[in-house]
Enzyme design. Structure first.
Site, PDB file in Angstrom:
ATOM      1  N   ASP A 100      -7.240  -7.229  -8.537  1.00 29.78           N
ATOM      2  CA  ASP A 100      -7.916  -8.166  -9.375  1.00 29.78           C
ATOM      3  C   ASP A 100      -8.380  -9.345  -8.503  1.00 29.78           C
ATOM      4  OD1 ASP A 100      -5.484  -9.458  -8.789  1.00 29.78           O
ATOM      5  OD2 ASP A 100      -4.854  -9.745 -11.145  1.00 29.78           O
ATOM      6  N   SER A 101      -8.233  -9.235  -7.181  1.00 23.96           N
ATOM      7  CA  SER A 101      -8.865 -10.247  -6.347  1.00 23.96           C
ATOM      8  C   SER A 101     -10.302 -10.071  -6.752  1.00 23.96           C
ATOM      9  CB  SER A 101      -8.845  -9.804  -4.735  1.00 23.96           C
ATOM     10  OG  SER A 101      -8.859  -8.276  -4.733  1.00 23.96           O
TER      11      SER A 101
ATOM     12  N   ASP B  61      -4.950  -2.556 -10.240  1.00 25.05           N
ATOM     13  CA  ASP B  61      -4.358  -3.763 -10.709  1.00 25.05           C
ATOM     14  C   ASP B  61      -4.532  -3.584 -12.313  1.00 25.05           C
ATOM     15  OD1 ASP B  61      -2.951  -5.171  -8.933  1.00 25.05           O
ATOM     16  OD2 ASP B  61      -4.515  -6.306  -8.223  1.00 25.05           O
TER      17      ASP B  61
ATOM     18  N   LYS C 143      -0.859  -1.302 -10.466  1.00 25.15           N
ATOM     19  CA  LYS C 143       0.201  -2.449  -9.868  1.00 25.15           C
ATOM     20  C   LYS C 143       0.138  -3.577 -10.924  1.00 25.15           C
ATOM     21  CE  LYS C 143      -1.470  -4.848  -6.417  1.00 25.15           C
ATOM     22  NZ  LYS C 143      -1.109  -6.249  -7.068  1.00 25.15           N
TER      23      LYS C 143
ATOM     24  N   GLU D 127       2.191  -7.327 -11.422  1.00 31.17           N
ATOM     25  CA  GLU D 127       2.618  -8.566 -10.576  1.00 31.17           C
ATOM     26  C   GLU D 127       4.114  -9.049 -11.384  1.00 31.17           C
ATOM     27  OE1 GLU D 127       0.160 -11.901  -9.938  1.00 31.17           O
ATOM     28  OE2 GLU D 127      -1.252 -10.492  -8.959  1.00 31.17           O
TER      29      GLU D 127
ATOM     30  N   GLU E  96       3.838 -10.643  -0.893  1.00 30.54           N
ATOM     31  CA  GLU E  96       2.688 -11.159  -0.551  1.00 30.54           C
ATOM     32  C   GLU E  96       2.970 -12.619   0.044  1.00 30.54           C
ATOM     33  OE1 GLU E  96      -0.774 -11.375  -3.071  1.00 30.54           O
ATOM     34  OE2 GLU E  96      -1.674 -12.835  -2.131  1.00 30.54           O
TER      35      GLU E  96
HETATM   36  O1  KIV Z   1      -5.609  -8.459  -6.026  1.00 33.73           O
HETATM   37  C1  KIV Z   1      -5.578  -7.960  -4.972  1.00 33.73           C
HETATM   38  O2  KIV Z   1      -6.407  -7.613  -3.960  1.00 33.73           O
HETATM   39  C2  KIV Z   1      -4.203  -7.628  -4.418  1.00 33.73           C
HETATM   40  C3  KIV Z   1      -3.653  -7.861  -2.932  1.00 33.73           C
HETATM   41  C4  KIV Z   1      -3.875  -9.100  -2.407  1.00 33.73           C
HETATM   42  C5  KIV Z   1      -2.308  -7.259  -2.818  1.00 33.73           C
HETATM   43  O3  KIV Z   1      -3.059  -7.934  -5.512  1.00 33.73           O
END
Ligand code: KIV
Length: 273
Positions: free
Chosen positions: A41-42, A80, A110, A112, A180
């Site tokens: 989600d970056s 994510d 994924k 968090e 992270e």
């Molecule tokens: O969203 C993302 O790109 C991430 C990475 C920084 C691990 O969670």
């Protein structure tokens, strides 16, 4: 060939993960031979221009996840779950994770954190056949509550919470855990204690694998090089230079040349006059 989870768990070399957010990103990552691709989600920061990942929606992740999968059909794909999609109860989390898997073709999701609520979701998803990657340390979705985008786990209290969080994620069923922005020695201790692989970003060399945001490693992100990322290219600068050269050539009529133009026979043209 796509790697399986048992294969990823037994890897002898450090695992390589990169982010991809679109079709060309998926194609390039697959051609480069990474072990797995993360549709992170970056996306919110590096592609959509938000200041944080919080505004990213499930629809955004599905849209971009599908594009990455089209570019990388043969690589293990993790997508994510964005902020808010696994925080309103296990039923919502399950429904959203199923949508991600079914609609994008991802192999895993994924999420968090390691709160009791998140651990419950990890347990339900994994028991129902959805592989989960955990994520502790700096968690960008809730970074405001963590005091901003900064290194985590520098004192013994927060360090202990991160260790416990990682252990609890493994116990709940996560098949690997992203660490992270934590001190390298803390990442080493966690890596020694977990049986599943740790994937570090800004977490030192002792993790079982590494992940970088592709826009950071290509030099396409805004601003200075980040402490947690190494730039392997200056693609942003190349892009700017190429567009500026094109603009100059259009203005001076150097482009397009005959080479880039289509011809018409004289007799056809004559009929138009
Ligand atoms: O969203 C993302 O790109 C991430 C990475 C920084 C691990 O969670």
């Amino acid at each position: 060939m796509k790697r399986s989870i048992p294969d990823l768990l037994q890897a002898e070399q450090p695992l390589v993960m990169v982010t991809a957010h679109d079709y060309p990103g998926g194609r390039h990552a697959e051609a480069a031979g990474v072990d797995f691709i993360l549709v992170g989600d970056s996306l919110g920061n590096v592609v959509l221009g938000y200041e944080s990942t919080a505004p990213v929606t499930l629809a955004d992740m599905i849209h971009h996840g599908k594009a990455v999968r089209r570019g990388a059909p043969d690589t293990f794909l993790v997508v994510d779950l964005p902020f808010g999609t696994y925080h309103t109860g296990v039923n919502d989390a399950m429904r959203n994770a199923v949508r991600v898997i079914q609609e994008t073709g991802a192999d895993a999701v994924k999420m968090e954190g390691s709160t009791p609520e998140v651990l419950q979701v990890v347990g339900i998803l994994t028991r129902n056949g959805i592989p989960v990657v955990g994520h502790v340390g700096l968690m960008p979705q809730t970074a405001t509550a963590q005091g901003g985008l900064r290194v985590q786990g520098k004192d013994d209290q927060t360090a202990r919470r991160i260790v416990e969080g990682a252990l609890n994620l493994e116990a709940a069923g996560a098949f690997c855990v992203v660490l992270e922005a934590i001190p390298a020695r803390l990442a080493r201790l966690i890596t020694e204690r977990l049986t599943v692989p740790t994937i570090g970003i800004g977490a030192g060399v002792h993790c079982d694998g590494q992940v970088l945001v592709t826009h950071d490693l290509l030099g396409m992100s805004e601003g200075e090089e980040k402490k947690i990322a190494k730039r392997y290219a200056e693609v942003g600068q190349l892009v700017r230079e190429a567009i500026a050269r094109y603009a100059a050539e259009v203005r001076s009529r150097e482009f397009p040349t005959r080479e880039h133009s289509f011809v018409m026979k004289d007799d056809v043209l004559d009929k138009l006059y």
